[in-house]
Each structure stands twice: as C-alpha cells, then as structure tokens.
Scaffold this motif. Structure first.
Motif, PDB file in Angstrom:
ATOM      1  N   THR A   1      34.083  23.080  43.454  1.00 16.33           N
ATOM      2  CA  THR A   1      34.026  23.203  41.999  1.00 16.33           C
ATOM      3  C   THR A   1      33.375  24.512  41.578  1.00 16.33           C
ATOM      4  N   ARG A   2      32.263  24.864  42.214  1.00 19.05           N
ATOM      5  CA  ARG A   2      31.561  26.108  41.866  1.00 19.05           C
ATOM      6  C   ARG A   2      32.458  27.306  42.143  1.00 19.05           C
ATOM      7  N   ASN A   3      33.081  27.351  43.302  1.00 17.86           N
ATOM      8  CA  ASN A   3      33.935  28.476  43.635  1.00 17.86           C
ATOM      9  C   ASN A   3      35.155  28.557  42.733  1.00 17.86           C
ATOM     10  N   TYR A   4      35.663  27.397  42.327  1.00 14.96           N
ATOM     11  CA  TYR A   4      36.805  27.397  41.407  1.00 14.96           C
ATOM     12  C   TYR A   4      36.417  28.030  40.079  1.00 14.96           C
ATOM     13  N   LEU A   5      35.233  27.705  39.567  1.00 18.83           N
ATOM     14  CA  LEU A   5      34.781  28.280  38.303  1.00 18.83           C
ATOM     15  C   LEU A   5      34.595  29.785  38.421  1.00 18.83           C
ATOM     16  N   VAL A   6      33.996  30.239  39.518  1.00 15.83           N
ATOM     17  CA  VAL A   6      33.830  31.678  39.723  1.00 15.83           C
ATOM     18  C   VAL A   6      35.195  32.355  39.806  1.00 15.83           C
ATOM     19  N   LYS A   7      36.118  31.739  40.515  1.00 17.96           N
ATOM     20  CA  LYS A   7      37.464  32.309  40.647  1.00 17.96           C
ATOM     21  C   LYS A   7      38.137  32.441  39.285  1.00 17.96           C
ATOM     22  N   GLU A   8      37.970  31.431  38.422  1.00 18.43           N
ATOM     23  CA  GLU A   8      38.569  31.484  37.091  1.00 18.43           C
ATOM     24  C   GLU A   8      38.006  32.665  36.294  1.00 18.43           C
ATOM     25  N   TYR A   9      36.690  32.847  36.325  1.00 23.21           N
ATOM     26  CA  TYR A   9      36.085  33.995  35.668  1.00 23.21           C
ATOM     27  C   TYR A   9      36.661  35.294  36.206  1.00 23.21           C
ATOM     28  N   LEU A  10      36.725  35.389  37.527  1.00 22.82           N
ATOM     29  CA  LEU A  10      37.143  36.639  38.145  1.00 22.82           C
ATOM     30  C   LEU A  10      38.607  36.951  37.885  1.00 22.82           C
ATOM     31  N   GLU A  11      39.445  35.961  37.840  1.00 23.60           N
ATOM     32  CA  GLU A  11      40.860  36.196  37.529  1.00 23.60           C
ATOM     33  C   GLU A  11      41.024  36.686  36.093  1.00 23.60           C
ATOM     34  N   ASP A  12      40.249  36.119  35.162  1.00 23.84           N
ATOM     35  CA  ASP A  12      40.309  36.595  33.780  1.00 23.84           C
ATOM     36  C   ASP A  12      39.780  38.022  33.668  1.00 23.84           C
ATOM     37  N   LEU A  13      38.696  38.292  34.385  1.00 29.63           N
ATOM     38  CA  LEU A  13      38.157  39.648  34.387  1.00 29.63           C
ATOM     39  C   LEU A  13      39.156  40.630  34.979  1.00 29.63           C
ATOM     40  N   CYS A  14      39.781  40.256  36.056  1.00 26.20           N
ATOM     41  CA  CYS A  14      40.799  41.090  36.694  1.00 26.20           C
ATOM     42  C   CYS A  14      41.891  41.461  35.702  1.00 26.20           C
ATOM     43  N   ALA A  15      42.350  40.493  34.919  1.00 28.80           N
ATOM     44  CA  ALA A  15      43.402  40.746  33.930  1.00 28.80           C
ATOM     45  C   ALA A  15      42.912  41.708  32.849  1.00 28.80           C
ATOM     46  N   ASN A  16      41.658  41.557  32.413  1.00 25.66           N
ATOM     47  CA  ASN A  16      41.122  42.452  31.384  1.00 25.66           C
ATOM     48  C   ASN A  16      41.014  43.888  31.885  1.00 25.66           C
ATOM     49  N   VAL A  17      40.529  44.054  33.110  1.00 25.75           N
ATOM     50  CA  VAL A  17      40.407  45.404  33.668  1.00 25.75           C
ATOM     51  C   VAL A  17      41.788  46.012  33.870  1.00 25.75           C
ATOM     52  N   ARG A  18      42.718  45.231  34.386  1.00 27.53           N
ATOM     53  CA  ARG A  18      44.087  45.728  34.566  1.00 27.53           C
ATOM     54  C   ARG A  18      44.657  46.197  33.231  1.00 27.53           C
ATOM     55  N   ASP A  19      44.467  45.403  32.182  1.00 30.84           N
ATOM     56  CA  ASP A  19      45.016  45.771  30.870  1.00 30.84           C
ATOM     57  C   ASP A  19      44.339  47.020  30.315  1.00 30.84           C
ATOM     58  N   ALA A  20      43.038  47.168  30.556  1.00 36.02           N
ATOM     59  CA  ALA A  20      42.337  48.360  30.083  1.00 36.02           C
ATOM     60  C   ALA A  20      42.888  49.612  30.747  1.00 36.02           C
ATOM     61  N   VAL A  21      43.111  49.546  32.051  1.00 38.27           N
ATOM     62  CA  VAL A  21      43.668  50.698  32.773  1.00 38.27           C
ATOM     63  C   VAL A  21      45.055  51.035  32.243  1.00 38.27           C
ATOM     64  N   LEU A  22      45.850  50.024  31.991  1.00 40.06           N
ATOM     65  CA  LEU A  22      47.200  50.256  31.483  1.00 40.06           C
ATOM     66  C   LEU A  22      47.188  50.806  30.057  1.00 40.06           C
TER      67      LEU A  22
END
Length: 303
Positions: free
Chosen positions: A69-90
């Motif tokens: 459960t803990r790792n799933y929550l961290v993964k969810e945060y990180l996937e959303d962050l990944c999308a934000n950084v990707r969009d900023a670069v684009l």
C-alpha cells in the motif's frame, strides 16, 4: 525597452514524504510557495511559475514502509510528477521540482528523460549526504527515499524503475555523487560494481569545491546531451541546514555548496533539477527555509 526573460522555469511541487522514514517534508513546497521566490526570479529576468500541487495524501497514520500500500501511494505520486515534468519540458520550460523527500528524483528525472528521449544520454550530478542506492534487497528501512539513485540507474523495484519508461534513465559512467558521508554496505557495493564516481565530504574539503566540481562536470558531460542536478539539502552540515529529514554531522558548509553550484551553473547548461529533503517541521528560526530559497535563486538566475 525591457529585456525579455532569458528562461522559463516550471516550479513543480512534490508534496510527499511517504517515501521517507519521517513526515514533514511534504510541507516544504507550500512554505516556499508562500515566499517571494517568483518576484526575486522576475527581477533577474527569469519567468517562473508554480505548477499546481499534486493532491496530498498525508496523515499521522501511514501504511508501513515497504508495504504494497505504501509503495503504491508513492508510485502514484511519482507517476503524476513524471507527467508534470514531461509536460513542462514539452512546453519549453526548465523543470525545477521542489520536494518532498528524495524519492522525487524517480518521477522528476523520469519525466525529463521521457520528454527528451535522452535515455543514457543525461548526465546526473547527485549532491547528497547519502548514496540513496539501496534496492529492496539491501535496504534496512525499505524507504523509497533511500533508493532513488539506484532506481534511475535501472536497479530495484520494477514499479519504480518503469516510471518514465522501462529503460535506465542514466548510465553509471555519466553519474557523479558529491558530499556523501553515510552509506549502507549494499548500496556502496552496487555503485562500486557499476563504477559510479563518488566524492565524499572529506574529498570536498581535501580537494576543494572547485576541483571536485570540475571533475564531476567532466564525468556528466562526456558523451551526454543533457545535464540534471539532484540536490539533497542534507549534504550541508546541520549547523547550516537543521531542517532536514536525516541530519548527518560533518557536512559541507554553505559556502562550499554555493561555490560548487556557481561553478556548475556558470559552466554547464543545467536542463532540469530537483531539490529535496527540506523539512520545515525540523527547521530552526526558518534557517533552512531561507537557505533553500537563496540556493534556488542562486541557481536559477544563472540559467
């Protein structure tokens, strides 16, 4: 006529401490957002904007470290962050991710490499009191914030190594650690096997900040297209930065850190960065808050 801005910066919050052994650093982005960072950057012609914060999920009770459960929550945060950084670069913005704990690098660097396609072509300067190169098989705590470097090098839990794409984000020969003074045997063994360059706090004192940074820049720029800085504020001695998750005595001074950062940003183009582990709940008289603010201004005005 006023000169146009010389850079566009995306300040991207990572309000998460679930990857850490203690809470509190999830408050850092809001603390820094409330300051005058945007105004100071505009005075030096940096066009910066805060991106919306990820939805926070923090309370006094959290699932155990290493649990599904803990790792799933961290993964969810990180996937959303990944999308934000990707969009900023684009959007042609320089992504600057504000942590949060140091698991931040998994999503931030993952998003940058996913946007640029520079797998294995991004040099990484990792400034930290710790190696953060554990994997689930070596980590005493099972905390994700101690696995970030191993993860971006392609080692560890697949749910994290796959963020930003299944390939390793950085090649070992393009990575350099600076300021390390505490490590676990398993993570040091991994970095030695991979051949990652490590400069300890003692090396910074013995060689001098200039010589260490010159060597680091030669490593991360040889055969790469982009340069990424991951800065854990606990690299500093607690006398300069008491407000961190894991304090380690014997750290570098503020002057030494500022000298290395000035050399880095004046010599290489830094295409993305994160700053992690500022914990306002452990700060004293806003000392660390002011330091993090000043470091950000110092770095970004040199873009």
């Amino acid at each position: 006529m006023a000169k146009p801005p010389i850079a566009k910066v995306a300040l991207i919050p990572y309000a998460c401490s679930l990857g850490a052994t203690v809470g509190g650093c999830e408050k850092a982005p809001d603390i820094l957002r409330a300051g005058n960072l945007i105004q100071q950057l505009s005075q030096v012609r940096i066009d910066a904007r805060w991106w919306p914060a990820l939805e926070a999920w923090e309370n006094q009770y959290s699932p155990p470290l290493g649990s599904h459960t803990r790792n799933y929550l961290v993964k969810e945060y990180l996937e959303d962050l990944c999308a934000n950084v990707r969009d900023a670069v684009l959007c042609d913005e320089v992504p600057v991710t504000i942590g949060g704990d140091h698991s931040v690098v998994i999503g931030s660097l993952g998003g940058f490499v996913e946007a640029t396609g520079a797998y294995g072509k991004t040099g990484l300067i990792w400034i930290d009191a710790h190696l953060d190169a554990n994997t689930p098989s070596t980590s005493p705590s099972q905390a994700v914030f101690g696995m970030g470097l191993a993860t971006v090098l392609g080692h560890g839990d697949v749910q994290f190594t796959a963020i930003g794409g299944p390939r390793a984000k950085v090649n070992p020969e393009h990575c350099c650690v600076i300021g390390m003074r505490n490590y676990d045997d398993g993570e040091m063994a991994l970095l030695e096997e991979l051949g990652v360059a490590v400069f300890t706090t003692d090396d910074v004192v013995r060689m001098g900040p200039d010589a260490v940074m010159q060597r680091a820049m030669s490593i991360v720029s040889d055969g790469t297209l982009y340069h990424y800085l991951s800065l854990d504020i606990d690299v500093l001695d607690p006398a300069f930065a008491p407000g961190v998750n894991v304090s380690e005595p014997g750290g570098i001074s503020r002057t030494e850190l500022e000298e290395m950062l000035a050399i880095l940003f004046d010599t290489l183009v830094v295409h993305a960065m994160d700053i992690a582990e500022f914990n306002p709940t452990r700060d004293k008289n806003q000392q660390t808050e002011r330091l993090v603010h000043d470091v950000l201004v110092q770095c970004l005005k040199r873009l």
